[in-house]
Design a protein around this motif. Structure first.
Motif, short mmCIF file in Angstrom:
data_model
loop_
_atom_site.label_atom_id
_atom_site.label_comp_id
_atom_site.label_asym_id
_atom_site.label_seq_id
_atom_site.Cartn_x
_atom_site.Cartn_y
_atom_site.Cartn_z
N ALA A 31 -2.16 4.42 -5.77
CA ALA A 31 -2.41 5.94 -5.48
C ALA A 31 -2.93 6.40 -4.27
N THR A 32 -3.32 7.53 -4.00
CA THR A 32 -3.82 8.00 -2.57
C THR A 32 -4.43 7.04 -1.92
N PRO A 33 -4.10 6.56 -0.75
CA PRO A 33 -5.01 5.81 0.10
C PRO A 33 -6.37 6.24 0.28
N SER A 34 -7.20 5.39 0.52
CA SER A 34 -8.67 5.61 1.00
C SER A 34 -8.84 4.68 2.19
N TYR A 64 -2.81 8.25 5.78
CA TYR A 64 -3.10 9.04 4.86
C TYR A 64 -4.36 8.88 4.02
N THR A 65 -5.45 8.96 4.79
CA THR A 65 -6.63 8.62 4.22
C THR A 65 -7.90 9.71 3.95
N LEU A 96 -6.86 1.57 3.02
CA LEU A 96 -6.78 0.79 1.70
C LEU A 96 -5.91 1.62 0.76
N LEU A 97 -4.99 0.93 0.26
CA LEU A 97 -4.12 1.37 -1.01
C LEU A 97 -4.96 1.41 -2.15
N SER A 98 -5.25 2.63 -2.62
CA SER A 98 -6.26 2.83 -3.86
C SER A 98 -5.30 2.47 -4.83
N ARG A 99 -5.89 2.20 -6.15
CA ARG A 99 -5.35 1.72 -7.61
C ARG A 99 -5.96 2.68 -8.57
#
Length: 493
Positions: free
Chosen positions: A205-208, A480-481, A196-199
């Motif tokens: 922001a950095t994906p999670s 990149y999680t 998930l693309l963080s926001r």
């Protein structure tokens, strides 16, 4: 001659408007007893006016039995009859059989007494007077004047409310709240690996992973559930100003604090030894603050899920035959989460008011707590309704993993963070050419889109050690999680 129909609009005189307050059966003033009744009905058995009166009867009956049979060494009041098992069962049946007819009878008595607790006393005395007809030989009438013995109304009320709130919390609210958190935790485990693309601040922001973000909320909610589950429910029975004044004058031989403690704890409550006329209600403020905090975290869940729906990350499974919009047939509105938001806000407002009001009382007594506590039901009702809506909303969600990946693939600039961090580590290890890593990635990525080819080209030209360069070249926004998936497995209880 051709007949022409009369199209004149008939004149109608002023109609008498129906007074809805006179309609029978009575129409609910609030939505919890009308539109939303089904979702909150279990609370009626604990937090309604009828439930309050039933608990008052229960407390009065148990106090009478205690005064007659003592707490282990004979009657508390000398000369009081020792009640048989049949007589005790008869008394305990008074609250357990408290139904519609009894509610109406008690209301009739209260119209005469204009005092709700005194009406309860007279109600019980009626049953005691009728005991000989039911039991045959009985000493119960001889104990009639021990009903409400040495009690102020608050002795009965504080214990009744403690029993009511304890029952509502443990039997209704906690099970429902726990179930929705378990539902959320199951979703978190199911989607622990879904990138998930963080926001942050609304910006990429950095994906999670979706599961990790849901797990954070489940973890927060469970912490509040543990606090509510460990709540104290305090009670007192010590007379008009908390001094056992009437008790000690009437029966100076009894150890009244010990009797009070045994009685309160026998009801399953925690004993408060030092009070004014009222039990201080601090425990109520503590419980309501914890429930309100749970509400606010659940509100955070509702707004986050609403946002994920608006982004398309969640799709809603339509309910057969339901209408999303009265004019736009394509819409499936996130109504469950919007309904939850509003009801959580109402619940928190009521709980905050209860907490603030109940911890203060002028000198030894005022009645601000009396009317305030009658709103405990609505406070829990709006929370329970919100929990129901969140549970139903979560049940109708499906994850759009394709869109999640497309969103990640459109935001390669988020890899600026790991690249500049790798450059920092290489610089510390003595690799030349790693100067100003943050600034160089800032120039590459800030305010502009970077695709995979451009990012890999940049990394290849940095002069990083081969193993580091290979690791970064293989990295994508979707991979990149970090430890997100493992965090769900390791720490979501």
């Amino acid at each position: 001659m051709e007949h022409v129909p009369d199209t004149t609009i008939p004149t109608v005189g002023p109609a008498t408007r129906v007074t809805l307050a006179d309609v029978s059966p009575a129409i609910a003033l609030g939505p919890l007893d009308g539109r939303y009744r089904k979702a909150v009905a279990p609370l009626v058995d604990h937090l309604s006016e009828a439930a309050l009166n039933r608990e008052r009867i229960h407390v009065e009956v148990e106090w009478l039995i205690t005064l007659c049979n003592g707490v282990g060494d004979g009657a508390v009041v000398p000369g009081a009859p020792t009640l048989t098992e049949a007589e005790q069962a008869y008394l305990r049946a008074i609250p357990t059989t408290f139904g519609a007819d009894e509610i109406a009878e008690l209301a009739e008595i209260e119209r005469e007494t204009v005092h709700d607790v005194k009406a309860v006393e007279y109600f019980i005395k009626r049953r005691i007077a009728a005991a000989p007809e039911v039991l045959g030989t009985t000493d119960l009438p001889a104990a009639s004047e021990l009903v409400h013995f040495a009690c102020t109304s608050e002795d009965i009320n504080n214990l009744s409310y403690a029993l009511m709130v304890r029952g509502a919390v443990r039997d209704v609210w906690l099970p429902a709240a726990t179930a929705v958190v378990d539902q959320l935790a199951d979703m978190a485990r199911e989607h622990a690996a879904a990138p998930l693309l963080s926001r942050t601040h609304g910006q990429p922001a950095t994906p999670s992973t979706l599961g990790k973000e849901l797990a954070v909320l489940a973890h927060r909610l469970r912490r509040q559930l543990r606090r509510v589950d460990g709540a104290e429910f305090l009670g007192k029975l010590n007379g008009a100003t908390g001094t056992y004044g009437a008790h000690t004058v009437a029966v100076p031989t009894a150890d009244w604090p010990a009797v009070s403690k045994a009685f309160v704890e026998g009801l399953g409550l925690d004993w408060n030894p030092l009070t004014t006329q009222i039990e201080s209600h601090d425990w109520q403020a503590e419980v309501y603050a914890d429930v309100a905090r749970f509400n606010r975290i659940l509100h955070n869940l509702a707004t986050d899920v609403w946002t994920y729906i608006s982004l398309g990350f969640f799709t809603q499974i339509p309910v057969e035959g339901a209408t999303g919009s009265s004019t736009m047939p394509h819409k499936v509105n996130p109504i469950r989460f919007e309904n939850a938001e509003a009801n959580l806000e109402i619940s928190c407002s009521l709980l905050d008011t209860l907490s603030a009001t109940l911890v203060t009382s002028r000198l030894q007594r005022d009645l601000t707590d009396s009317t305030t506590q009658r709103n405990i039901g609505p406070a829990f009702g709006h929370s329970l309704l919100a929990i129901d809506n969140v549970a139903r909303g979560l049940d109708r969600l499906a994850v759009n993993e394709t869109l999640l990946r497309e969103d990640l693939d459109a935001n390669w600039e988020v890899l600026g963070e790991p690249v500049q961090s790798a450059m920092r580590a290489a610089s510390v290890a003595g690799v030349p050419g790693m100067e100003n890593p943050y600034e160089r990635l800032k120039d590459l990525t800030r305010g502009q889109r970077v695709d995979g080819a451009r990012m890999r080209e940049f990394v290849a030209g940095l002069g990083l050690p081969d193993d580091v360069a290979a690791r970064l070249a293989a990295l994508t926004p979707a991979t990149y999680t970090g430890l997100a998936e493992q965090l769900v497995k390791d720490y979501l209880d």
